[in-house]
Design a protein around this motif. Sequence first.
Motif, PDB file in Angstrom:
ATOM      1  N   GLY A  26      17.952   6.406  -1.606  1.00  0.00           N
ATOM      2  CA  GLY A  26      16.958   6.860  -1.982  1.00  0.00           C
ATOM      3  C   GLY A  26      16.318   8.857  -1.470  1.00  0.00           C
ATOM      4  N   PRO A  27      15.353   8.851  -2.492  1.00  0.00           N
ATOM      5  CA  PRO A  27      15.338  10.544  -2.063  1.00  0.00           C
ATOM      6  C   PRO A  27      14.750  10.987  -0.461  1.00  0.00           C
ATOM      7  CG  PRO A  27      13.475   9.093  -3.523  1.00  0.00           C
ATOM      8  CD  PRO A  27      14.401   8.407  -2.907  1.00  0.00           C
ATOM      9  N   GLU A  28      14.012   9.888   0.014  1.00  0.00           N
ATOM     10  CA  GLU A  28      14.309  10.744   1.386  1.00  0.00           C
ATOM     11  C   GLU A  28      15.461  11.086   2.110  1.00  0.00           C
ATOM     12  OE1 GLU A  28      10.568   8.868   3.743  1.00  0.00           O
ATOM     13  OE2 GLU A  28       9.352   8.800   1.924  1.00  0.00           O
ATOM     14  N   ASP A  29      15.644   9.822   2.582  1.00  0.00           N
ATOM     15  CA  ASP A  29      17.247  10.427   3.132  1.00  0.00           C
ATOM     16  C   ASP A  29      18.234  11.018   2.374  1.00  0.00           C
ATOM     17  OD1 ASP A  29      15.706   8.730   5.440  1.00  0.00           O
ATOM     18  OD2 ASP A  29      16.782   6.539   4.778  1.00  0.00           O
ATOM     19  N   TYR A  30      17.762  10.729   0.944  1.00  0.00           N
ATOM     20  CA  TYR A  30      19.242  11.986   0.104  1.00  0.00           C
ATOM     21  C   TYR A  30      18.283  12.654   0.781  1.00  0.00           C
ATOM     22  CZ  TYR A  30      21.604  14.257  -3.573  1.00  0.00           C
ATOM     23  OH  TYR A  30      22.251  15.297  -4.248  1.00  0.00           O
ATOM     24  N   GLY A  31      17.233  13.224   0.418  1.00  0.00           N
ATOM     25  CA  GLY A  31      16.718  14.386   1.019  1.00  0.00           C
ATOM     26  C   GLY A  31      17.854  15.332   1.928  1.00  0.00           C
ATOM     27  N   LEU A 162      28.903  -0.093   5.553  1.00  0.00           N
ATOM     28  CA  LEU A 162      29.119   0.327   6.844  1.00  0.00           C
ATOM     29  C   LEU A 162      27.406   0.582   7.263  1.00  0.00           C
ATOM     30  CD1 LEU A 162      32.255   2.077   8.083  1.00  0.00           C
ATOM     31  CD2 LEU A 162      32.021  -0.519   7.759  1.00  0.00           C
ATOM     32  N   TRP A 163      26.845   1.978   6.869  1.00  0.00           N
ATOM     33  CA  TRP A 163      25.762   2.025   7.273  1.00  0.00           C
ATOM     34  C   TRP A 163      24.898   3.338   6.409  1.00  0.00           C
ATOM     35  CZ3 TRP A 163      25.568   6.138  12.160  1.00  0.00           C
ATOM     36  CH2 TRP A 163      23.939   5.810  12.776  1.00  0.00           C
ATOM     37  N   ARG A 164      23.691   3.105   5.720  1.00  0.00           N
ATOM     38  CA  ARG A 164      22.779   3.418   4.722  1.00  0.00           C
ATOM     39  C   ARG A 164      22.148   4.460   5.298  1.00  0.00           C
ATOM     40  NH1 ARG A 164      21.105  -1.050   0.368  1.00  0.00           N
ATOM     41  NH2 ARG A 164      23.190  -1.444  -0.602  1.00  0.00           N
ATOM     42  N   THR A 307      19.628   8.237 -15.232  1.00  0.00           N
ATOM     43  CA  THR A 307      19.856   6.842 -14.713  1.00  0.00           C
ATOM     44  C   THR A 307      21.126   7.005 -14.628  1.00  0.00           C
ATOM     45  OG1 THR A 307      17.549   5.976 -16.354  1.00  0.00           O
ATOM     46  CG2 THR A 307      19.107   4.510 -14.976  1.00  0.00           C
ATOM     47  N   ILE A 308      22.176   7.497 -15.025  1.00  0.00           N
ATOM     48  CA  ILE A 308      23.625   6.912 -14.406  1.00  0.00           C
ATOM     49  C   ILE A 308      23.567   7.623 -13.212  1.00  0.00           C
ATOM     50  CG2 ILE A 308      26.215   7.596 -15.070  1.00  0.00           C
ATOM     51  CD1 ILE A 308      24.806   6.759 -18.026  1.00  0.00           C
ATOM     52  N   LEU A 309      22.971   8.994 -13.089  1.00  0.00           N
ATOM     53  CA  LEU A 309      23.594  10.348 -12.050  1.00  0.00           C
ATOM     54  C   LEU A 309      22.934   9.441 -10.734  1.00  0.00           C
ATOM     55  CD1 LEU A 309      24.269  12.845 -14.340  1.00  0.00           C
ATOM     56  CD2 LEU A 309      25.816  11.663 -14.067  1.00  0.00           C
ATOM     57  N   LEU A 310      21.669   9.915 -11.312  1.00  0.00           N
ATOM     58  CA  LEU A 310      20.406   9.470  -9.876  1.00  0.00           C
ATOM     59  C   LEU A 310      19.595   8.634  -9.669  1.00  0.00           C
ATOM     60  CD1 LEU A 310      19.141  13.060 -10.938  1.00  0.00           C
ATOM     61  CD2 LEU A 310      20.415  12.407  -9.229  1.00  0.00           C
TER      62      LEU A 310
END
Length: 447
Positions: A26-31, A162-164, A307-310
């Motif tokens: 998701g946006p926050e953890d991916y940041g 395993l762990w997100r 949509t496909i990439l992100l």
Amino acid sequence: MLVFGATLIWQLSNFAFNVIGAHELGPEDYGILASAMGLSYLLNPAVLAVQTVASRESTSVMVDDQGSQIRGIVNYYLIRVGLGALALAIIIIALSPLISHALHLDSAGLVIIFGLVIPTLVATGIVRGVHQGTRRFARYSLGTVTEGLTKVCCAAIFLTLLWRAPISGMLALLFSAVAGLVVNVLLLRHFPRPTSAIRPNRHPIRSSISTSAVFGLLAILLSVDTMTARLTLPPRIAGIYAGISLAGKIVYFATTALTTFLFPTFSIRIDQGMSTRRWLGVSVGLVAAVSAAIIAFFAWAPYLVTTILLGPKYRFVASDICIMGAIFSAYALANLIVMYLLARRQRGITIALAVAVVVQVMGFMAFHRSIADLMTVMACAFGVALLGCGVLGLFGYRWSKGTLNAVAAPISKDIRKRGAHRSSAGKHRGIGSTGRHRDSSRRLKFS
């Protein structure tokens, strides 16, 4: 074609790694993950500098018919450079709490894993550069593909099963680095084993420092935007900008295979005294064509791309990825010209890129309130870099001892011919060998 395919797979693996992270976190953890990966992007200059210098020196060794010494020279530098990288890793690990706090990361473990990656990637860069410089592209490709596929597989397993968490992405980076090092070292066995310890005749210290500075500036231009977004924008907006930046980097990733293939080709032709301007012109045209094709696809199907990439959470920024693709096309062209200039050992590259970095940093200090502000600053910085490197590529010249000799040789030959002509003319007029014509004291000056 092997190197094109392998580099394409490696770049696609980087992209797939980020796609998996964006979808699963998701946006926050991916940041957070993007900011931690920004540390590895800042390490890339050292890795690329080591690889580039190793490639350039290996090419020169092969041209001088000293290929039997390659493996001994590699062992010599693996030990010494590896120990230096290990010392740097220890310092990074010791400072991990401070670094994680400064970058607003949620765990010092992200920085600790990055510290463990440092010596592994540096050692891999040395060996990979030797494969590239000696044009052993099959072995170069195998090591590259192994590292890329390991990264994607580990990311998919760790993040989905395993762990997100962002730390799972960093663990995938570490595992892929170890796998790449093991395969590349095993592939060195095709070089003759040294019968005794070999010390290089010269150490490329100056070229290593200048090349490190060049790649350091390139890394700042490439990756500091996501860190700036993390520090100045709200967490969700920063994650969205990281996704837009990732989509734009496709243009750069898609053209690096050409750069990897051409660098040893430029080096060989330059060492043999052959022209490379035509190769550069064709290469620039190919990079521009590939960039234009990708940007056109972004414009034709922006929602499909996002949509496909992100993922569907990024659909509302579909119009921005086309603009970001055009911005990164300027970076891709500048990167190609920089590699050409490095092969030519051109001076002034650092100055041109430093000016672009100053523009970028000053721009981010003044304009950082929105995604549009960050994109505008990136466009200006990449434009300055492309302009400066383009001027060096067209008008710069390597004024070394060999170049000065090449320029002075025909002039000196002309002077000797004129002197012989005047001497014979003086004897014809009765002037002895010790006599001097009144004009003989004049010197022909040249610059």
